[in-house]
Write a protein that holds these residues in place. Structure first.
Motif, PDB file in Angstrom:
ATOM      1  N   UNK A 102       0.831  -1.215   0.000  1.00 16.17           N
ATOM      2  CA  UNK A 102       0.000   0.000   0.000  1.00 16.17           C
ATOM      3  C   UNK A 102       0.860   1.258   0.000  1.00 16.17           C
ATOM      4  N   UNK A 103       1.860   1.253  -0.881  1.00 16.73           N
ATOM      5  CA  UNK A 103       2.812   2.361  -0.895  1.00 16.73           C
ATOM      6  C   UNK A 103       2.397   3.483  -1.834  1.00 16.73           C
ATOM      7  N   UNK A 104       1.301   3.299  -2.543  1.00 18.45           N
ATOM      8  CA  UNK A 104       0.881   4.321  -3.505  1.00 18.45           C
ATOM      9  C   UNK A 104      -0.421   4.962  -3.058  1.00 18.45           C
ATOM     10  N   UNK A 105      -0.655   6.164  -3.515  1.00 16.99           N
ATOM     11  CA  UNK A 105      -1.935   6.798  -3.238  1.00 16.99           C
ATOM     12  C   UNK A 105      -2.347   7.643  -4.432  1.00 16.99           C
ATOM     13  N   UNK A 106      -3.619   7.986  -4.428  1.00 18.29           N
ATOM     14  CA  UNK A 106      -4.144   8.797  -5.504  1.00 18.29           C
ATOM     15  C   UNK A 106      -3.991  10.262  -5.104  1.00 18.29           C
ATOM     16  N   UNK A 107      -3.158  11.007  -5.817  1.00 20.64           N
ATOM     17  CA  UNK A 107      -2.929  12.418  -5.526  1.00 20.64           C
ATOM     18  C   UNK A 107      -4.206  13.204  -5.806  1.00 20.64           C
ATOM     19  N   UNK A 108      -4.497  14.221  -4.970  1.00 24.72           N
ATOM     20  CA  UNK A 108      -5.733  14.987  -5.218  1.00 24.72           C
ATOM     21  C   UNK A 108      -5.822  15.529  -6.649  1.00 24.72           C
ATOM     22  N   UNK A 109      -4.692  15.689  -7.323  1.00 27.19           N
ATOM     23  CA  UNK A 109      -4.751  16.181  -8.706  1.00 27.19           C
ATOM     24  C   UNK A 109      -5.104  15.085  -9.706  1.00 27.19           C
ATOM     25  N   UNK A 110      -5.265  13.829  -9.236  1.00 26.93           N
ATOM     26  CA  UNK A 110      -5.747  12.787 -10.147  1.00 26.93           C
ATOM     27  C   UNK A 110      -4.764  11.664 -10.408  1.00 26.93           C
ATOM     28  N   UNK A 111      -3.492  12.021 -10.556  1.00 29.81           N
ATOM     29  CA  UNK A 111      -2.523  10.972 -10.871  1.00 29.81           C
ATOM     30  C   UNK A 111      -2.128  10.213  -9.609  1.00 29.81           C
TER      31      UNK A 111
ATOM     32  N   UNK B  13      -6.521   9.198   2.349  1.00 31.17           N
ATOM     33  CA  UNK B  13      -7.869   8.908   1.845  1.00 31.17           C
ATOM     34  C   UNK B  13      -7.867   7.706   0.899  1.00 31.17           C
ATOM     35  N   UNK B  14      -8.831   6.822   1.079  1.00 30.70           N
ATOM     36  CA  UNK B  14      -9.022   5.619   0.250  1.00 30.70           C
ATOM     37  C   UNK B  14      -7.933   4.561   0.406  1.00 30.70           C
ATOM     38  N   UNK B  15      -6.926   4.824   1.217  1.00 33.31           N
ATOM     39  CA  UNK B  15      -5.885   3.811   1.421  1.00 33.31           C
ATOM     40  C   UNK B  15      -5.975   3.275   2.846  1.00 33.31           C
ATOM     41  N   UNK B  16      -6.152   4.180   3.816  1.00 35.65           N
ATOM     42  CA  UNK B  16      -6.216   3.772   5.220  1.00 35.65           C
ATOM     43  C   UNK B  16      -7.632   3.974   5.751  1.00 35.65           C
ATOM     44  N   UNK B  17      -8.093   3.174   6.683  1.00 37.82           N
ATOM     45  CA  UNK B  17      -7.434   1.987   7.232  1.00 37.82           C
ATOM     46  C   UNK B  17      -7.499   0.798   6.280  1.00 37.82           C
ATOM     47  N   UNK B  18      -8.483   0.798   5.371  1.00 35.63           N
ATOM     48  CA  UNK B  18      -8.545  -0.260   4.372  1.00 35.63           C
ATOM     49  C   UNK B  18      -8.489   0.360   3.001  1.00 35.63           C
ATOM     50  N   UNK B  19      -7.829  -0.355   2.128  1.00 42.22           N
ATOM     51  CA  UNK B  19      -7.784   0.093   0.756  1.00 42.22           C
ATOM     52  C   UNK B  19      -9.204   0.135   0.201  1.00 42.22           C
ATOM     53  N   UNK B  20      -9.548   1.241  -0.459  1.00 41.83           N
ATOM     54  CA  UNK B  20     -10.882   1.350  -1.034  1.00 41.83           C
ATOM     55  C   UNK B  20     -10.823   2.312  -2.208  1.00 41.83           C
ATOM     56  N   UNK B  21      -9.905   1.985  -3.123  1.00 41.57           N
ATOM     57  CA  UNK B  21      -9.666   2.925  -4.217  1.00 41.57           C
ATOM     58  C   UNK B  21     -10.657   2.683  -5.359  1.00 41.57           C
ATOM     59  N   UNK B  22     -11.181   1.458  -5.423  1.00 38.51           N
ATOM     60  CA  UNK B  22     -12.205   1.166  -6.429  1.00 38.51           C
ATOM     61  C   UNK B  22     -13.572   1.170  -5.760  1.00 38.51           C
ATOM     62  N   UNK B  23     -14.412   2.073  -6.207  1.00 38.85           N
ATOM     63  CA  UNK B  23     -15.738   2.175  -5.608  1.00 38.85           C
ATOM     64  C   UNK B  23     -16.760   1.430  -6.468  1.00 38.85           C
ATOM     65  N   UNK B  24     -17.910   2.036  -6.727  1.00 33.59           N
ATOM     66  CA  UNK B  24     -18.974   1.313  -7.439  1.00 33.59           C
ATOM     67  C   UNK B  24     -18.692   1.169  -8.930  1.00 33.59           C
ATOM     68  N   UNK B  25     -17.807   1.992  -9.473  1.00 37.71           N
ATOM     69  CA  UNK B  25     -17.648   1.995 -10.926  1.00 37.71           C
ATOM     70  C   UNK B  25     -17.102   0.678 -11.465  1.00 37.71           C
TER      71      UNK B  25
END
Ligand code: SF4
Ligand code: SF4
Lengths: 177, 313
Positions: A102-111, B13-25
């Motif tokens: 879980x080393x990556x995140x979605x930057x508020x700018x999208x990328x 956001x969306x990573x902690x505490x659980x990964x949740x980067x893919x929502x309903x789409x």
């Protein structure tokens, strides 16, 4: 050339300087971070053991995040550093799903954003910001192929582990224990 | 006892505490893809077998929904992207190692095929339809002439699309719940079953519906078998796999999965379809609707639960 980092878990006190240094150096948006500190307590009282780990992207040799990227935005730079080209990234999130750490995140700018081992500094011959500021000097960075580099010397006579080796990504953060 | 804490206060956001980067789409995209794959496969199948006239809903009418589902699915995928302006980058590279990559190419191929298929039946579906332009008329004649060849291509792509909806998830080694090769066939079978359900719903021909119901029963049976197999595999696996299975065996997804997906989405419609085959009166819409809702729930649950599972260290 193979850049890697060694983290001395016996020296780390969990102060968080590396986290702040990274956020400042790389302009990481508020509420996000590319590196973080884990405090791991193991055992039953009174025989407890405590470990501090400064964690970040492992710049894996066999990186699933690069393989699953549909556009090639996630790629491998010189010395095995894994980075994301912002204007090629569509923000699909596949690489985030693929990273066991879980080393990556979605930057508020999208990328998608993550640790770059401070590639911009490394290219100028400097060390990553986190390594530079660590007050206990527990972070060691350098080229594993060079036997005299900081990182090679740090892991030479010490016991070390990598995290979740069973995930098969061949991570390049060496935790000295 | 082992306790791990982020002492530097990580709460991304969306990573902690659980990964949740893919929502309903993404689950919706997978559902619509599987649905379209099912419809197109059976349209192709009965064309190849020369049964187009006995199976009008399967071959002619239901395929209208396929391009609609595919376009909506692609739109859902687009909504998932966080860097939308760079969408086109998907189609500037071909990266076979990336399921997301070859999947979007598969969609790029099967979507136009489905449009062409529907267009070739326009005249039969809407009496008096004409294409206005000569070139379109000639193109239509060509398609009709080579319809069987098109049916073959469509069947193959439908299978690829159906399997892809599972492989998109199973390729992620980092998520133990997804990282099983059963997911490909499971999503394929489930997708085809939702496709069949849709056709059964639409069809007005008793014989056709009977035939499709029989096939659907086989698919539901195989799906149940694969689900049992899935959990047996997890239970015999590593700690990460066992923890993934436990989310469904006593964990937070137990009720939603076994009640809504397995019982209401598979077992119950199978019983109803059987009763119908035996001659009892069952509301025509009921089994298909249950299968469709079950299929949609299935994808939502798998996508959400999978993101919770991870390696332990
Ligand atoms: S730690 Fe994660 S993001 Fe970094 S290289 Fe490995 S898989 Fe990719
Ligand atoms: S989010 Fe960006 S970097 Fe990650 S896989 Fe998708 S396109 Fe590649």
């Amino acid at each position: 050339m193979r850049y890697a980092m060694a983290i001395d878990t016996n020296k780390c006190v969990g102060c968080g300087d590396c986290v702040v240094a990274c956020q400042t150096e790389n302009n990481v948006p508020h509420g996000y971070c590319r590196d973080w500190i884990v405090e791991s307590v193991d055992g039953t009282y009174p025989s407890l053991s405590l470990e501090f780990r400064s964690e970040r992207c492992n710049h894996c040799d066999n990186s699933p995040c690069v393989r699953c990227c549909p556009t090639g935005a996630s790629h491998i730079e010189e010395g095995g550093i894994v980075t994301v080209t912002h204007n090629k990234c569509i923000g699909c999130g596949a690489c985030i799903e693929s990273c066991p750490y879980d080393a990556r995140y979605s930057h508020p700018d999208g990328y998608v954003d993550k640790c770059t081992f401070c590639l911009h500094r490394v290219q100028k011959g400097q060390k990553p910001a986190c390594v530079e500021v660590c007050p206990t000097k527990c972070l060691h960075f350098g080229d594993l192929d060079d036997p005299n580099s900081d990182v090679s010397l740090a892991i030479k006579d010490r016991k070390w582990k990598v995290l979740a080796p069973e995930a098969g990504t061949d991570p390049q953060l060496y935790f000295l224990t | 006892m082992k306790e791990e804490l982020f002492v530097s206060g990580r709460n991304i956001p969306n990573i902690d505490p659980y990964l949740n980067i893919w929502h309903w789409q993404i689950p919706l995209y997978l559902f619509l893809g599987g649905l379209a794959a099912g419809i197109l496969f059976f349209a192709g199948f009965y064309t190849v077998r020369g049964k187009a006239n006995q199976m009008p809903a399967t071959v002619k009418l239901a395929p209208i929904l396929a391009p609609i589902a595919l376009v909506l699915g692609l739109f859902a995928l687009f909504l998932d992207l966080k860097h939308k302006l760079f969408f086109w980058q998907l189609y500037t590279t071909i990266r076979l190692e990336s399921p997301m990559g070859w999947g979007s190419w598969t969609l790029m191929i099967i979507t136009p095929l489905s449009f062409i298929w529907v267009a070739s039946y326009m005249k039969e579906l809407i009496p008096g339809w004409n294409w206005k332009f000569n070139i379109l008329e000639r193109f239509e004649a060509l398609v009709i002439k080579y319809r069987v060849a098109l049916a073959w291509v469509m069947m193959i792509y439908a299978i690829i699309l159906g399997v892809y909806t599972g492989i998109l998830l199973s390729a992620f080694n980092a998520r133990p719940l997804w990282n099983t090769s059963i997911l490909g066939p499971l999503f394929l079978v489930s997708g085809f079953s939702t496709g069949l359900a849709t056709i059964i719903w639409i069809s007005k021909d008793a014989k056709e519906r009977k035939k499709l119901s029989r096939i659907d029963l086989v698919f539901i049976f195989v799906e149940l078998f694969l689900i049992v197999h899935l959990f047996m595999g997890f239970k015999a696996g590593s700690q990460t796999a066992i923890e993934a299975a436990n989310l469904f065996l006593g964990g937070p997804f137990t009720v939603s999965f076994w009640v809504f997906v397995v019982i209401l989405g598979l077992v119950f419609p199978a019983v109803l379809e059987t009763l119908e085959l035996w001659g009892y009166h069952v509301p025509k819409w009921l089994p298909p609707v249950m299968i469709l809702i079950g299929g949609l729930m299935f994808r939502f649950i798998i996508v959400e639960a999978g993101q919770i599972t991870r390696y332990l260290y």
